[in-house]
Design an enzyme around this catalytic site. Structure first.
Site, PDB file in Angstrom:
ATOM      1  N   GLY A  40      32.889  -6.038 -11.308  1.00 57.52           N
ATOM      2  CA  GLY A  40      32.218  -7.120 -12.031  1.00 57.52           C
ATOM      3  C   GLY A  40      30.749  -6.803 -12.266  1.00 57.52           C
ATOM      4  O   GLY A  40      30.108  -6.211 -11.413  1.00 57.52           O
ATOM      5  N   GLY A 146      29.845  -3.663  -5.975  1.00 52.74           N
ATOM      6  CA  GLY A 146      29.988  -4.657  -4.926  1.00 52.74           C
ATOM      7  C   GLY A 146      30.999  -4.162  -3.909  1.00 52.74           C
ATOM      8  O   GLY A 146      31.356  -2.968  -3.890  1.00 52.74           O
ATOM      9  N   ASP A 147      31.518  -5.070  -3.138  1.00 48.15           N
ATOM     10  CA  ASP A 147      32.442  -4.758  -2.063  1.00 48.15           C
ATOM     11  C   ASP A 147      33.596  -3.850  -2.528  1.00 48.15           C
ATOM     12  O   ASP A 147      33.829  -2.769  -1.972  1.00 48.15           O
ATOM     13  CB  ASP A 147      32.929  -6.126  -1.554  1.00 48.15           C
ATOM     14  CG  ASP A 147      33.938  -6.019  -0.467  1.00 48.15           C
ATOM     15  OD1 ASP A 147      33.638  -5.342   0.518  1.00 48.15           O
ATOM     16  OD2 ASP A 147      35.018  -6.631  -0.600  1.00 48.15           O
ATOM     17  N   THR A 169      25.981  -7.215  -6.481  1.00 52.53           N
ATOM     18  CA  THR A 169      26.894  -8.363  -6.597  1.00 52.53           C
ATOM     19  C   THR A 169      26.088  -9.653  -6.593  1.00 52.53           C
ATOM     20  O   THR A 169      25.146  -9.797  -5.797  1.00 52.53           O
ATOM     21  CB  THR A 169      27.974  -8.444  -5.499  1.00 52.53           C
ATOM     22  OG1 THR A 169      28.576  -9.745  -5.570  1.00 52.53           O
ATOM     23  CG2 THR A 169      27.454  -8.240  -4.094  1.00 52.53           C
ATOM     24  N   ILE A 170      26.473 -10.559  -7.463  1.00 54.37           N
ATOM     25  CA  ILE A 170      25.788 -11.852  -7.464  1.00 54.37           C
ATOM     26  C   ILE A 170      26.107 -12.610  -6.179  1.00 54.37           C
ATOM     27  O   ILE A 170      25.403 -13.538  -5.831  1.00 54.37           O
ATOM     28  CB  ILE A 170      26.155 -12.705  -8.697  1.00 54.37           C
ATOM     29  CG1 ILE A 170      27.639 -13.094  -8.692  1.00 54.37           C
ATOM     30  CG2 ILE A 170      25.748 -12.022  -9.985  1.00 54.37           C
ATOM     31  CD1 ILE A 170      27.955 -14.251  -9.631  1.00 54.37           C
ATOM     32  N   ASP A 171      27.177 -12.212  -5.474  1.00 58.54           N
ATOM     33  CA  ASP A 171      27.613 -12.964  -4.290  1.00 58.54           C
ATOM     34  C   ASP A 171      26.713 -12.743  -3.068  1.00 58.54           C
ATOM     35  O   ASP A 171      26.783 -13.512  -2.118  1.00 58.54           O
ATOM     36  CB  ASP A 171      29.045 -12.573  -3.901  1.00 58.54           C
ATOM     37  CG  ASP A 171      30.030 -12.779  -5.042  1.00 58.54           C
ATOM     38  OD1 ASP A 171      29.737 -13.586  -5.939  1.00 58.54           O
ATOM     39  OD2 ASP A 171      31.093 -12.118  -5.037  1.00 58.54           O
ATOM     40  N   GLU A 266      32.882 -21.684  -4.774  1.00 57.88           N
ATOM     41  CA  GLU A 266      34.291 -21.533  -5.171  1.00 57.88           C
ATOM     42  C   GLU A 266      35.211 -21.261  -3.983  1.00 57.88           C
ATOM     43  O   GLU A 266      36.395 -21.580  -4.012  1.00 57.88           O
ATOM     44  CB  GLU A 266      34.445 -20.434  -6.230  1.00 57.88           C
ATOM     45  CG  GLU A 266      34.032 -19.047  -5.742  1.00 57.88           C
ATOM     46  CD  GLU A 266      34.122 -17.968  -6.817  1.00 57.88           C
ATOM     47  OE1 GLU A 266      34.492 -18.276  -7.961  1.00 57.88           O
ATOM     48  OE2 GLU A 266      33.811 -16.799  -6.490  1.00 57.88           O
ATOM     49  N   ARG A 310      32.331 -36.351 -12.459  1.00 61.44           N
ATOM     50  CA  ARG A 310      32.652 -35.254 -13.383  1.00 61.44           C
ATOM     51  C   ARG A 310      32.466 -33.927 -12.664  1.00 61.44           C
ATOM     52  O   ARG A 310      31.639 -33.817 -11.756  1.00 61.44           O
ATOM     53  CB  ARG A 310      31.708 -35.277 -14.589  1.00 61.44           C
ATOM     54  CG  ARG A 310      31.807 -36.522 -15.447  1.00 61.44           C
ATOM     55  CD  ARG A 310      33.054 -36.473 -16.337  1.00 61.44           C
ATOM     56  NE  ARG A 310      33.040 -37.536 -17.313  1.00 61.44           N
ATOM     57  CZ  ARG A 310      33.506 -38.765 -17.119  1.00 61.44           C
ATOM     58  NH1 ARG A 310      34.030 -39.089 -15.944  1.00 61.44           N
ATOM     59  NH2 ARG A 310      33.448 -39.665 -18.071  1.00 61.44           N
TER      60      ARG A 310
HETATM   61  O1  F6P Z   1      32.177 -10.861  -7.039  1.00 55.42           O
HETATM   62  C1  F6P Z   1      31.478 -11.358  -8.115  1.00 55.42           C
HETATM   63  C2  F6P Z   1      32.261 -12.447  -8.771  1.00 55.42           C
HETATM   64  O2  F6P Z   1      31.488 -12.932  -9.829  1.00 55.42           O
HETATM   65  C3  F6P Z   1      32.712 -13.591  -7.850  1.00 55.42           C
HETATM   66  O3  F6P Z   1      31.667 -14.466  -7.536  1.00 55.42           O
HETATM   67  C4  F6P Z   1      33.843 -14.181  -8.635  1.00 55.42           C
HETATM   68  O4  F6P Z   1      34.792 -14.824  -7.836  1.00 55.42           O
HETATM   69  C5  F6P Z   1      34.460 -12.976  -9.272  1.00 55.42           C
HETATM   70  O5  F6P Z   1      33.469 -11.971  -9.316  1.00 55.42           O
HETATM   71  C6  F6P Z   1      34.993 -13.206 -10.662  1.00 55.42           C
HETATM   72  O6  F6P Z   1      35.440 -11.993 -11.149  1.00 55.42           O
HETATM   73  P1  F6P Z   1      36.164 -11.758 -12.545  1.00 55.42           P
HETATM   74  O7  F6P Z   1      36.298 -13.057 -13.258  1.00 55.42           O
HETATM   75  O8  F6P Z   1      35.291 -10.780 -13.264  1.00 55.42           O
HETATM   76  O9  F6P Z   1      37.482 -11.173 -12.170  1.00 55.42           O
END
Ligand code: F6P
Length: 392
Positions: A40, A146-147, A169-171, A266, A310
């Protein structure tokens, strides 16, 4: 150690990048370096690429970008290996995305192929990637990931490739680095969204639930929730009780605050609950994907409190756009630090932020655990002190 003009012995700071030189691979001179940006995307990728290219050219090396993850090294896949010169990286520091393209279906050890019944299957094509690397006479691979992508990079290192990793990674969930690039930009985007939701929530006297990314770590939710002054922050590290969430909303009502903002990661779960998953369209190679908790929380709040509620999922907005200045700076620093690792042939490492320095750490070590929010850490304590509910 040198002597300062005063005659005093000058303090020479220990080089934070110095590692056990015996552990470094002592092979041929570096001439050709490849960059991979699989997985990602995250804001700051292009800044890392620019830093690697310019720092490498400065050393007289050639740099090549592998397009579309590792696909660019496989002859039957779209994309290829493109040479990156100074002009190719001009004006990209502030640009989101990656000029090399990417995919999160590009694990060479489990390359997706369609089976005879059109069902997705995986084939190990790592040998082809390793062979292509040598055919192209490459001397080092800088994998920005990322990971998942750094796991692949580590496996490729075990297959003999000279690899250096850069944490993306944004995470912000990679251990061994206090920060990954992209995180602060995602937080900025989410904070901005929470700020905008305040005025509409207040006008309509509604509860607004905003779902942010982060997989199984609550960093984005915690930081954007704090910065955006959410009333409730739900993170995977602190399973929530929906009745406690509703109690917070009712408490605000009683104080004349007829709106509330709930920021939910999430990956957050109810106590004894499971991560909420959504089904994904056919052809992506996955059946389910993390996401959907925002709607669940909104429905439960509406049912229990009777308040109009909402939900909004920020989704990939958090991955896009121009990196904030600190993400640009840290990306440039990571990129040049990775080049210094290559120069020292310090492979099998990931460059990590250990303030105020950037240090190489073993790739394997950086992948041991994901970095989650410490539940008794200062940021959580701060939020609690401000009256934020974690639903616990
Ligand atoms: O790991 C980065 C991330 O943006 C997570 O926060 C998210 O769950 C995931 O990737 C979404 O990945 P994609 O929609 O690209 O499969």
């Amino acid at each position: 150690m040198g002597l300062a003009p005063s005659g005093k012995r000058r303090q020479v700071a220990a080089n934070p990048e110095e590692t056990d030189t015996a552990a470094m691979t002592d092979e041929k001179t570096i001439r050709r370096v490849a960059i991979n940006t699989g997985g990602g995307d995250a804001p700051g990728l292009n800044a890392v690429i620019r830093a690697i290219v310019l720092a490498s050219i400065h050393r007289g090396w050639e740099v090549f970008g592998i397009e579309n993850g590792y696909g660019g090294l496989l002859s039957d896949e779209p994309g290829g290996l493109i040479r990156l010169d100074r002009e190719d990286v001009r004006g990209i520091t502030h640009r989101g995305g990656t000029i090399l393209g990417t995919t999160n279906r590009g694990n060479p050890f489990e390359w997706p192929v369609e089976g005879p019944d059109a069902a997705p299957r995986a084939r190990d094509r790592a040998d082809e990637v390793v062979a292509a690397f040598h055919e192209h006479d490459l001397d080092a691979l800088i994998a920005i990931g990322g990971d998942g992508s750094l796991h692949i990079a580590n496996e490729l290192h075990q297959e003999g490739l000279p690899v250096v990793g850069v944490p993306k990674t944004i995470d912000n969930d990679l251990s061994a680095t206090s920060l990954t690039f992209g995180f602060l930009t995602a937080v900025e985007t989410a904070t901005d969204a929470i700020g905008k939701l305040h005025s509409t929530a207040e006008s309509h006297q509604r509860v607004m639930v905003v779902e942010v990314m982060g997989r199984n770590a609550g960093w984005i939710a915690l930081f954007s929730g704090l910065a955006g002054t959410a009333d409730v922050i739900l993170i995977p590290e602190i399973p929530y009780d929906i009745d406690k969430v509703c109690a917070k909303i009712r408490e605000r009502e009683a104080r004349g605050r007829h709106f509330s903002i709930v920021c939910v990661a999430e990956g957050a779960t109810q106590i004894d609950g499971e991560v909420v998953m959504k089904t994904v369209p056919h052809g992506t190679g996955e059946q389910t994907r993390i996401g959907g908790i925002g709607e669940v929380v909104a429905r439960e709040i509406a049912d229990r409190t009777g308040k109009e509620t909402r939900s909004l999922t920020l989704g990939h907005l958090q991955r896009g756009g121009t990196p904030v200045s600190y993400d640009r700076v840290i990306s440039l620093r990571f990129g040049t630090a990775a080049v210094r690792c290559v120069e020292r042939r310090d492979f099998g490492k990931m460059v990590a932020l250990d303030p105020p320095d950037i240090r190489p750490v073993p790739l394997s070590q950086s992948l041991e655990n994901i970095k989650t929010v410490p539940v008794d850490g200062d940021a959580v304590l701060t939020a609690r002190a401000l009256g934020v509910s974690f639903g616990d």
